[in-house]
Scaffold this motif. Sequence first.
Motif, PDB file in Angstrom:
ATOM      1  N   GLY A  90       4.012  59.807  40.412  1.00 43.31           N
ATOM      2  CA  GLY A  90       3.223  58.675  39.953  1.00 43.31           C
ATOM      3  C   GLY A  90       1.793  58.710  40.458  1.00 43.31           C
ATOM      4  N   GLN A  91       1.140  57.575  40.341  1.00 42.23           N
ATOM      5  CA  GLN A  91      -0.216  57.373  40.856  1.00 42.23           C
ATOM      6  C   GLN A  91      -0.445  55.877  40.978  1.00 42.23           C
ATOM      7  OE1 GLN A  91      -3.243  58.604  37.863  1.00 42.23           O
ATOM      8  NE2 GLN A  91      -1.493  59.144  36.584  1.00 42.23           N
ATOM      9  N   GLY A  92      -1.485  55.510  41.693  1.00 39.83           N
ATOM     10  CA  GLY A  92      -1.714  54.100  41.948  1.00 39.83           C
ATOM     11  C   GLY A  92      -1.753  53.245  40.698  1.00 39.83           C
ATOM     12  N   LYS A  93      -2.300  53.769  39.618  1.00 43.61           N
ATOM     13  CA  LYS A  93      -2.461  52.954  38.408  1.00 43.61           C
ATOM     14  C   LYS A  93      -1.129  52.578  37.767  1.00 43.61           C
ATOM     15  CE  LYS A  93      -3.094  56.392  34.714  1.00 43.61           C
ATOM     16  NZ  LYS A  93      -4.018  56.845  33.661  1.00 43.61           N
ATOM     17  N   ASN A  94      -0.015  53.174  38.217  1.00 48.14           N
ATOM     18  CA  ASN A  94       1.293  52.735  37.733  1.00 48.14           C
ATOM     19  C   ASN A  94       1.520  51.250  38.031  1.00 48.14           C
ATOM     20  OD1 ASN A  94       2.770  55.844  38.878  1.00 48.14           O
ATOM     21  ND2 ASN A  94       1.879  55.383  36.875  1.00 48.14           N
ATOM     22  N   TRP A  95       0.830  50.730  39.036  1.00 49.48           N
ATOM     23  CA  TRP A  95       0.984  49.337  39.441  1.00 49.48           C
ATOM     24  C   TRP A  95      -0.069  48.428  38.809  1.00 49.48           C
ATOM     25  CZ3 TRP A  95       5.090  47.511  41.902  1.00 49.48           C
ATOM     26  CH2 TRP A  95       5.861  48.356  42.710  1.00 49.48           C
ATOM     27  N   THR A  96      -0.823  48.926  37.823  1.00 48.93           N
ATOM     28  CA  THR A  96      -1.954  48.168  37.288  1.00 48.93           C
ATOM     29  C   THR A  96      -1.546  46.792  36.761  1.00 48.93           C
ATOM     30  OG1 THR A  96      -3.182  50.177  36.738  1.00 48.93           O
ATOM     31  CG2 THR A  96      -3.800  48.160  35.578  1.00 48.93           C
ATOM     32  N   GLY A  97      -0.480  46.725  35.985  1.00 50.32           N
ATOM     33  CA  GLY A  97      -0.069  45.446  35.403  1.00 50.32           C
ATOM     34  C   GLY A  97       0.255  44.407  36.460  1.00 50.32           C
ATOM     35  N   ILE A  98       1.022  44.804  37.463  1.00 54.67           N
ATOM     36  CA  ILE A  98       1.369  43.896  38.554  1.00 54.67           C
ATOM     37  C   ILE A  98       0.109  43.532  39.335  1.00 54.67           C
ATOM     38  CG2 ILE A  98       2.703  43.635  40.670  1.00 54.67           C
ATOM     39  CD1 ILE A  98       4.439  43.667  38.168  1.00 54.67           C
ATOM     40  N   GLY A  99      -0.743  44.533  39.574  1.00 51.33           N
ATOM     41  CA  GLY A  99      -1.977  44.289  40.327  1.00 51.33           C
ATOM     42  C   GLY A  99      -2.885  43.291  39.642  1.00 51.33           C
ATOM     43  N   LYS A 100      -3.071  43.435  38.340  1.00 48.45           N
ATOM     44  CA  LYS A 100      -3.932  42.506  37.600  1.00 48.45           C
ATOM     45  C   LYS A 100      -3.384  41.086  37.660  1.00 48.45           C
ATOM     46  CE  LYS A 100      -6.056  45.660  34.247  1.00 48.45           C
ATOM     47  NZ  LYS A 100      -6.166  46.018  32.805  1.00 48.45           N
ATOM     48  N   ALA A 101      -2.062  40.964  37.602  1.00 53.71           N
ATOM     49  CA  ALA A 101      -1.455  39.636  37.643  1.00 53.71           C
ATOM     50  C   ALA A 101      -1.658  38.954  38.991  1.00 53.71           C
ATOM     51  CB  ALA A 101       0.039  39.743  37.336  1.00 53.71           C
ATOM     52  N   LEU A 102      -1.806  39.738  40.047  1.00 53.08           N
ATOM     53  CA  LEU A 102      -1.988  39.176  41.386  1.00 53.08           C
ATOM     54  C   LEU A 102      -3.450  38.989  41.771  1.00 53.08           C
ATOM     55  CD1 LEU A 102       0.631  41.238  43.450  1.00 53.08           C
ATOM     56  CD2 LEU A 102       0.870  38.872  42.674  1.00 53.08           C
ATOM     57  N   ALA A 103      -4.360  39.621  41.032  1.00 52.39           N
ATOM     58  CA  ALA A 103      -5.745  39.754  41.487  1.00 52.39           C
ATOM     59  C   ALA A 103      -6.513  38.436  41.577  1.00 52.39           C
ATOM     60  CB  ALA A 103      -6.501  40.725  40.574  1.00 52.39           C
ATOM     61  N   GLU A 104      -6.035  37.383  40.935  1.00 50.70           N
ATOM     62  CA  GLU A 104      -6.728  36.101  41.060  1.00 50.70           C
ATOM     63  C   GLU A 104      -6.537  35.483  42.442  1.00 50.70           C
ATOM     64  OE1 GLU A 104      -5.854  33.331  38.027  1.00 50.70           O
ATOM     65  OE2 GLU A 104      -6.577  34.586  36.384  1.00 50.70           O
ATOM     66  N   ASP A 105      -5.438  35.835  43.099  1.00 46.60           N
ATOM     67  CA  ASP A 105      -5.101  35.208  44.378  1.00 46.60           C
ATOM     68  C   ASP A 105      -5.093  36.182  45.551  1.00 46.60           C
ATOM     69  OD1 ASP A 105      -4.484  32.620  43.165  1.00 46.60           O
ATOM     70  OD2 ASP A 105      -2.741  33.652  42.319  1.00 46.60           O
ATOM     71  N   TYR A 106      -5.146  37.484  45.258  1.00 46.58           N
ATOM     72  CA  TYR A 106      -5.036  38.491  46.317  1.00 46.58           C
ATOM     73  C   TYR A 106      -6.054  39.604  46.083  1.00 46.58           C
ATOM     74  CZ  TYR A 106      -0.511  36.263  47.160  1.00 46.58           C
ATOM     75  OH  TYR A 106       0.479  35.349  47.422  1.00 46.58           O
ATOM     76  N   ARG A 107      -6.369  40.305  47.159  1.00 48.96           N
ATOM     77  CA  ARG A 107      -7.131  41.548  47.062  1.00 48.96           C
ATOM     78  C   ARG A 107      -6.109  42.675  46.963  1.00 48.96           C
ATOM     79  NH1 ARG A 107     -10.144  41.888  52.284  1.00 48.96           N
ATOM     80  NH2 ARG A 107      -8.527  40.444  52.985  1.00 48.96           N
ATOM     81  N   VAL A 108      -6.065  43.315  45.823  1.00 46.74           N
ATOM     82  CA  VAL A 108      -5.041  44.313  45.520  1.00 46.74           C
ATOM     83  C   VAL A 108      -5.613  45.716  45.691  1.00 46.74           C
ATOM     84  CG1 VAL A 108      -3.555  45.228  43.694  1.00 46.74           C
ATOM     85  CG2 VAL A 108      -3.868  42.747  43.935  1.00 46.74           C
ATOM     86  N   VAL A 109      -4.847  46.582  46.334  1.00 47.51           N
ATOM     87  CA  VAL A 109      -5.235  47.975  46.514  1.00 47.51           C
ATOM     88  C   VAL A 109      -4.110  48.868  45.980  1.00 47.51           C
ATOM     89  CG1 VAL A 109      -5.952  49.763  48.143  1.00 47.51           C
ATOM     90  CG2 VAL A 109      -6.535  47.361  48.595  1.00 47.51           C
ATOM     91  N   LEU A 110      -4.429  49.693  44.982  1.00 49.80           N
ATOM     92  CA  LEU A 110      -3.475  50.644  44.415  1.00 49.80           C
ATOM     93  C   LEU A 110      -3.820  52.028  44.953  1.00 49.80           C
ATOM     94  CD1 LEU A 110      -3.642  49.464  40.675  1.00 49.80           C
ATOM     95  CD2 LEU A 110      -2.390  48.424  42.585  1.00 49.80           C
ATOM     96  N   VAL A 111      -2.900  52.641  45.662  1.00 51.96           N
ATOM     97  CA  VAL A 111      -3.168  53.889  46.380  1.00 51.96           C
ATOM     98  C   VAL A 111      -2.596  55.081  45.624  1.00 51.96           C
ATOM     99  CG1 VAL A 111      -2.839  55.131  48.551  1.00 51.96           C
ATOM    100  CG2 VAL A 111      -3.061  52.634  48.566  1.00 51.96           C
TER     101      VAL A 111
END
Length: 267
Positions: A23-44
């Motif tokens: 995989g790669q970090g961007k596999n988590w993009t959908g979940i990350g975008k959904a959280l980004a209003e309330d959290y600082r998200v880092v996809l590694v």
Amino acid sequence: MVLNTIEMGESGPRVVFCHGLFGQGKNWTGIGKALAEDYRVVLVDLPDHGHSPRSERFDFLDYADRVAELLSGDSGGADPVALVGHSMGGKVAMLLALRHPELVERLVVVDVAPVAYPHAAEFEAYIAAMQAIDLEGLEGRGDADAALQSAVPNPMVRGFLLQSLRREAGGWRWLLNLDVLGRDLDTITDWPEGELAADATYPGKVLWVGGANSPYVDDGYVAAMDRLFPFNRRVTIKGAGHWVHSEQPEVFLEVLRRFLESPAQSD
């Protein structure tokens, strides 16, 4: 070694995601975008994957320490994170929490356990099929999909693998260190129990998520999980296999949000 990351969100606690094998970090993009209003998200992007540097051999502890360097370098260790890891990335996240607990405020382990798995043969076939594709003669992603079909009959898995096939000015290339990943599969499916301290435990809260249709989390692994992570809570998501967050994203996101919003572990 500086790992590649994708960052989302401008305020709130940090949530850091580690992907699984191939995989790669961007596999988590959908979940990350959904959280980004309330959290600082880092996809590694873990080593040997995505746009992160390649290594000469696969080493779980080295992977965990590289992510720890990323976290401590970014915050000076003053801002522990919520760490989320799936499959291989879940093992990396567990080892990071065990070795550097001061960096991890809480931990989410997705469809994996701290045990050795006998699944290398399936992955060997995937790697052999990817290596067999003639990248110089490849005309399009559809041809690559067709070439993988025999070894990877599941279209969702093929699509996942093909996310790491990139077309650049010089032609096609895999964003995977296939030589190292193929050679060291036995290490990847193992768990480095002997390299941990005999009394190793992580004192923080742990959410242990499994797919109801997945063989990676079952009752036989509870003792190993409880020994290393005594404050874990197990959740099984119906209608999901190994790729829980991709197969049931809305349910997974709701479970994750509730855990992130829950109080910190009491003394």
